[in-house]
Scaffold this motif. Structure first.
Motif, PDB file in Angstrom:
ATOM      1  N   ASP A 143       0.854  -1.189   0.000  1.00  0.00           N
ATOM      2  CA  ASP A 143       0.000   0.000   0.000  1.00  0.00           C
ATOM      3  C   ASP A 143       0.893   1.244   0.000  1.00  0.00           C
ATOM      4  O   ASP A 143       1.285   1.743   1.062  1.00  0.00           O
ATOM      5  N   ILE A 144       1.225   1.711  -1.200  1.00  0.00           N
ATOM      6  CA  ILE A 144       2.166   2.844  -1.256  1.00  0.00           C
ATOM      7  C   ILE A 144       1.508   4.167  -0.858  1.00  0.00           C
ATOM      8  O   ILE A 144       2.181   5.170  -0.707  1.00  0.00           O
ATOM      9  N   MET A 145       0.206   4.131  -0.666  1.00  0.00           N
ATOM     10  CA  MET A 145      -0.472   5.344  -0.211  1.00  0.00           C
ATOM     11  C   MET A 145      -0.490   5.419   1.327  1.00  0.00           C
ATOM     12  O   MET A 145      -1.004   6.374   1.898  1.00  0.00           O
ATOM     13  N   TYR A 146       0.078   4.410   1.971  1.00  0.00           N
ATOM     14  CA  TYR A 146       0.101   4.386   3.439  1.00  0.00           C
ATOM     15  C   TYR A 146       0.748   5.671   3.973  1.00  0.00           C
ATOM     16  O   TYR A 146       1.813   6.078   3.513  1.00  0.00           O
ATOM     17  N   GLU A 147       0.094   6.269   4.954  1.00  0.00           N
ATOM     18  CA  GLU A 147       0.563   7.600   5.397  1.00  0.00           C
ATOM     19  C   GLU A 147       1.929   7.558   6.080  1.00  0.00           C
ATOM     20  O   GLU A 147       2.644   8.562   6.110  1.00  0.00           O
ATOM     21  N   ASN A 148       2.291   6.398   6.627  1.00  0.00           N
ATOM     22  CA  ASN A 148       3.561   6.314   7.353  1.00  0.00           C
ATOM     23  C   ASN A 148       4.648   5.577   6.591  1.00  0.00           C
ATOM     24  O   ASN A 148       5.459   4.875   7.172  1.00  0.00           O
ATOM     25  N   ILE A 149       4.629   5.733   5.288  1.00  0.00           N
ATOM     26  CA  ILE A 149       5.635   5.039   4.472  1.00  0.00           C
ATOM     27  C   ILE A 149       6.728   6.013   4.036  1.00  0.00           C
ATOM     28  O   ILE A 149       6.461   7.191   3.761  1.00  0.00           O
ATOM     29  N   ILE A 150       7.941   5.505   4.030  1.00  0.00           N
ATOM     30  CA  ILE A 150       9.063   6.216   3.411  1.00  0.00           C
ATOM     31  C   ILE A 150       9.659   5.182   2.467  1.00  0.00           C
ATOM     32  O   ILE A 150       9.838   4.022   2.863  1.00  0.00           O
ATOM     33  N   ILE A 151       9.937   5.552   1.246  1.00  0.00           N
ATOM     34  CA  ILE A 151      10.494   4.569   0.322  1.00  0.00           C
ATOM     35  C   ILE A 151      11.987   4.820   0.167  1.00  0.00           C
ATOM     36  O   ILE A 151      12.438   5.974   0.174  1.00  0.00           O
ATOM     37  N   ALA A 152      12.750   3.741   0.082  1.00  0.00           N
ATOM     38  CA  ALA A 152      14.194   3.876  -0.130  1.00  0.00           C
ATOM     39  C   ALA A 152      14.561   3.166  -1.418  1.00  0.00           C
ATOM     40  O   ALA A 152      14.339   1.959  -1.548  1.00  0.00           O
ATOM     41  N   TYR A 153      15.081   3.938  -2.365  1.00  0.00           N
ATOM     42  CA  TYR A 153      15.572   3.340  -3.614  1.00  0.00           C
ATOM     43  C   TYR A 153      17.048   3.027  -3.435  1.00  0.00           C
ATOM     44  O   TYR A 153      17.872   3.932  -3.234  1.00  0.00           O
ATOM     45  N   GLU A 154      17.371   1.728  -3.509  1.00  0.00           N
ATOM     46  CA  GLU A 154      18.750   1.300  -3.309  1.00  0.00           C
ATOM     47  C   GLU A 154      19.172   0.335  -4.414  1.00  0.00           C
ATOM     48  O   GLU A 154      18.897  -0.863  -4.340  1.00  0.00           O
ATOM     49  N   PRO A 155      19.832   0.863  -5.451  1.00  0.00           N
ATOM     50  CA  PRO A 155      20.324  -0.045  -6.495  1.00  0.00           C
ATOM     51  C   PRO A 155      21.297  -1.050  -5.869  1.00  0.00           C
ATOM     52  O   PRO A 155      22.251  -0.651  -5.180  1.00  0.00           O
ATOM     53  N   ILE A 156      21.046  -2.326  -6.081  1.00  0.00           N
ATOM     54  CA  ILE A 156      21.816  -3.365  -5.385  1.00  0.00           C
ATOM     55  C   ILE A 156      23.313  -3.271  -5.695  1.00  0.00           C
ATOM     56  O   ILE A 156      24.153  -3.467  -4.830  1.00  0.00           O
ATOM     57  N   TRP A 157      23.616  -2.905  -6.930  1.00  0.00           N
ATOM     58  CA  TRP A 157      25.012  -2.819  -7.357  1.00  0.00           C
ATOM     59  C   TRP A 157      25.768  -1.657  -6.724  1.00  0.00           C
ATOM     60  O   TRP A 157      26.982  -1.543  -6.836  1.00  0.00           O
ATOM     61  N   ALA A 158      25.026  -0.786  -6.038  1.00  0.00           N
ATOM     62  CA  ALA A 158      25.685   0.357  -5.385  1.00  0.00           C
ATOM     63  C   ALA A 158      25.801   0.135  -3.874  1.00  0.00           C
ATOM     64  O   ALA A 158      26.434   0.907  -3.175  1.00  0.00           O
ATOM     65  N   ILE A 159      25.183  -0.942  -3.373  1.00  0.00           N
ATOM     66  CA  ILE A 159      25.192  -1.172  -1.924  1.00  0.00           C
ATOM     67  C   ILE A 159      26.506  -1.804  -1.492  1.00  0.00           C
ATOM     68  O   ILE A 159      26.882  -2.877  -1.968  1.00  0.00           O
TER      69      ILE A 159
END
Ligand code: PGA
Length: 230
Positions: free
Chosen positions: A146-162
């Motif tokens: 549920d990306i509309m959830y009010e308490n969500i923060i999304i983290a974009y993490e390309p695996i090759w950069a981790i």
């Protein structure tokens, strides 16, 4: 900006206490609008005091019960933990968490009102296929979420950069964040993957970047506070 420290399988209860003491001393001068999160290993969870939020790196979708090796709500409640990381690529990859399992966990903790930092990211072979393949892969990681959830923060993490020391380029972060922001209705969006003092200014200046999720460079309180204060 949001600055989140993911200790992964590093630090002990004792070294986490020392870390937090050092961070508190250094962060006296931080911008009050910046938000700090610390994700220590489960053995170091505690009701620490300071201008930051402590979250858990992982937990099982249960109040309590017979789930050997896991912790549930009861163990988090003891320390007032109401923030969790879900969907990190290391859990998807090494612990075999399928999208379905990730989504079940997300739904459980959403129903409990947790603040959720939800991680997505593509492997190198997908990045090499081009932008369209990247977006298709990333959007599939919202299945059941549920990306509309009010308490969500999304983290974009390309695996090759981790953990590789090689962050994504400004161009890669910028185009991916722009496309993701549309898909997530402008929810807060962090970048993760070799963020460090040397590149933090560059990363946080990119439009569509609301903060960073930091592994290696967060392990040392000096380095993490340098990122926050820079
Ligand atoms: P890294 O890890 O900063 O060591 O690349 C980031 C993460 O996995 O959250």
């Amino acid at each position: 900006m949001i600055f989140a420290a993911n200790f992964k399988t590093n630090h002990t209860r004792k070294s986490t206490e020392l870390y937090i003491r050092e961070l508190n001393e250094k962060l006296g001068t931080k911008n009050p609008e910046d938000k700090i999160y610390i994700f220590p290993p489960s053995t170091a969870l505690n009701a620490y005091e300071g201008d930051f939020t402590v979250g858990v790196q992982n937990a099982y979708a249960t109040q309590n019960g017979a789930y050997t090796g896991e912790i549930g709500l009861e163990q988090l409640d003891e320390f007032g933990i109401k923030t969790i990381l879900i969907g990190h690529s290391e859990r998807r990859e090494h612990m075999g968490e399928s999208q379905e399992k990730v989504a079940t966990k997300f739904t459980f903790f959403r129903e409990q009102g947790f603040e959720i930092i939800y991680c997505i990211g593509e492997p190198l072979y997908i990045r090499e296929k081009g932008f369209e393949a990247v977006m298709q892969y990333l959007l599939a990681q919202f299945d059941g979420i549920d990306i509309m959830y009010e308490n969500i923060i999304i983290a974009y993490e390309p695996i090759w950069a981790i953990g590789t020391g090689r962050s994504a380029t400004v161009e890669e972060i910028s185009t991916t964040h722009r496309a993701l922001k549309k898909a997530i209705n402008d929810k807060p969006l962090l970048y993760g993957g070799s963020a460090k003092p040397a590149n933090i200014k560059e990363i946080t200046s990119i439009a569509g970047v609301d903060g960073v999720l930091v592994g290696s460079a967060s392990l040392d309180a000096e380095s993490f506070s340098e990122m926050i204060l820079s």
